[in-house]
Write a protein that holds these residues in place. Structure first.
Motif, PDB file in Angstrom:
ATOM      1  N   SER A 166      -7.093  -5.313  -4.666  1.00 52.24           N
ATOM      2  CA  SER A 166      -8.157  -5.082  -3.692  1.00 52.24           C
ATOM      3  C   SER A 166      -7.704  -5.506  -2.295  1.00 52.24           C
ATOM      4  CB  SER A 166      -9.408  -5.873  -4.083  1.00 52.24           C
ATOM      5  OG  SER A 166      -9.192  -7.262  -3.874  1.00 52.24           O
ATOM      6  N   ASP A 167      -8.450  -5.080  -1.286  1.00 50.31           N
ATOM      7  CA  ASP A 167      -8.123  -5.491   0.082  1.00 50.31           C
ATOM      8  C   ASP A 167      -8.179  -7.006   0.232  1.00 50.31           C
ATOM      9  OD1 ASP A 167      -7.624  -2.916   1.003  1.00 50.31           O
ATOM     10  OD2 ASP A 167      -9.665  -2.624   1.765  1.00 50.31           O
ATOM     11  N   LYS A 206      -6.066   0.370  -4.083  1.00 45.86           N
ATOM     12  CA  LYS A 206      -7.115  -0.639  -3.904  1.00 45.86           C
ATOM     13  C   LYS A 206      -7.800  -0.966  -5.226  1.00 45.86           C
ATOM     14  CE  LYS A 206      -8.035   0.471   0.887  1.00 45.86           C
ATOM     15  NZ  LYS A 206      -9.042   0.781   1.898  1.00 45.86           N
ATOM     16  N   THR A 207      -7.737  -0.065  -6.180  1.00 51.47           N
ATOM     17  CA  THR A 207      -8.315  -0.340  -7.496  1.00 51.47           C
ATOM     18  C   THR A 207      -7.419  -1.264  -8.321  1.00 51.47           C
ATOM     19  OG1 THR A 207      -7.334   1.693  -8.376  1.00 51.47           O
ATOM     20  CG2 THR A 207      -9.629   1.806  -7.610  1.00 51.47           C
ATOM     21  N   GLU A 208      -6.173  -1.427  -7.894  1.00 50.80           N
ATOM     22  CA  GLU A 208      -5.248  -2.348  -8.571  1.00 50.80           C
ATOM     23  C   GLU A 208      -5.227  -3.697  -7.852  1.00 50.80           C
ATOM     24  OE1 GLU A 208      -1.873   0.660 -10.207  1.00 50.80           O
ATOM     25  OE2 GLU A 208      -2.118   0.530  -8.028  1.00 50.80           O
ATOM     26  N   GLU A 246      -7.655  -9.247  -2.142  1.00 51.21           N
ATOM     27  CA  GLU A 246      -6.477  -9.795  -2.820  1.00 51.21           C
ATOM     28  C   GLU A 246      -5.222  -9.573  -1.983  1.00 51.21           C
ATOM     29  OE1 GLU A 246      -7.560  -9.343  -7.524  1.00 51.21           O
ATOM     30  OE2 GLU A 246      -7.060  -7.520  -6.401  1.00 51.21           O
ATOM     31  N   ARG A 270       0.806  -1.226   0.000  1.00 55.01           N
ATOM     32  CA  ARG A 270       0.000   0.000   0.000  1.00 55.01           C
ATOM     33  C   ARG A 270       0.843   1.282   0.000  1.00 55.01           C
ATOM     34  NH1 ARG A 270      -3.892  -1.915  -2.249  1.00 55.01           N
ATOM     35  NH2 ARG A 270      -5.603  -2.844  -1.103  1.00 55.01           N
TER      36      ARG A 270
END
Length: 116
Positions: free
Chosen positions: A99-100, A95-97, A102, A84
Motif C-alpha cells: 500500500s502507499d 498498491k494492492t501488494e 507501507e 512502483r
C-alpha cells in the motif's frame, strides 16, 4: 471531560506528527522494517544468497553497498519509484501488494541512513 478529550486529541496529533503509529508506538521507519522483511529481504537482504544484493554488488563494484539496508544514498522518492515501476529484473509492486502507507514506511526505513 473536555480537558480529558482535549488531552487525548493532543496526544494523537503529537504521535502522528512525530511519525509514530497510534497503536504500538512504532515509528514509520520501524514499520518500514516490517515491510522490508515481508517483501524485500529475500532478494535484497545482507549476505550471500540474495540475488538483488548480489546484482547490485556486481553493478557498483564497491562504490556503493549492494545491500539496501546498508546504503546511505536512498531517498524515499527513489525507493517509491523502484518499487512502483521495477527496474531490470526487479518486478513492480501494485498498491494492492504494498500500500502507499507501507511504501511510505519502507521509504522512511531505507532512507534512515541517507547522508546526502
Amino acid at each position: 471531560m473536555m480537558k480529558k478529550l482535549f488531552g487525548v486529541c493532543t496526544a494523537l496529533v503529537t504521535a502522528l506528527a512525530s511519525g509514530q503509529a497510534w497503536a504500538g508506538g512504532q515509528t514509520e521507519a520501524e514499520r518500514g522494517l516490517a515491510v522490508f522483511q515481508e517483501w524485500c529481504v529475500s532478494c535484497h537482504g545482507i549476505g550471500p544468497g540474495h540475488p538483488g544484493t548480489q546484482a547490485l554488488d556486481h553493478r557498483y563494484q564497491g562504490a556503493l553497498a549492494g545491500a539496501l539496508e546498508q546504503r546511505t544514498d536512498l531517498s524515499p522518492e527513489i525507493v517509491k519509484a523502484f518499487v512502483r515501476n521495477g527496474i531490470s529484473v526487479m518486478p513492480f509492486f501494485r498498491k494492492t501488494e504494498i500500500s502507499d502507507a507501507e511504501l511510505d514506511a519502507l521509504g522512511a526505513y531505507l532512507a534512515r541512513n541517507d547522508q546526502r
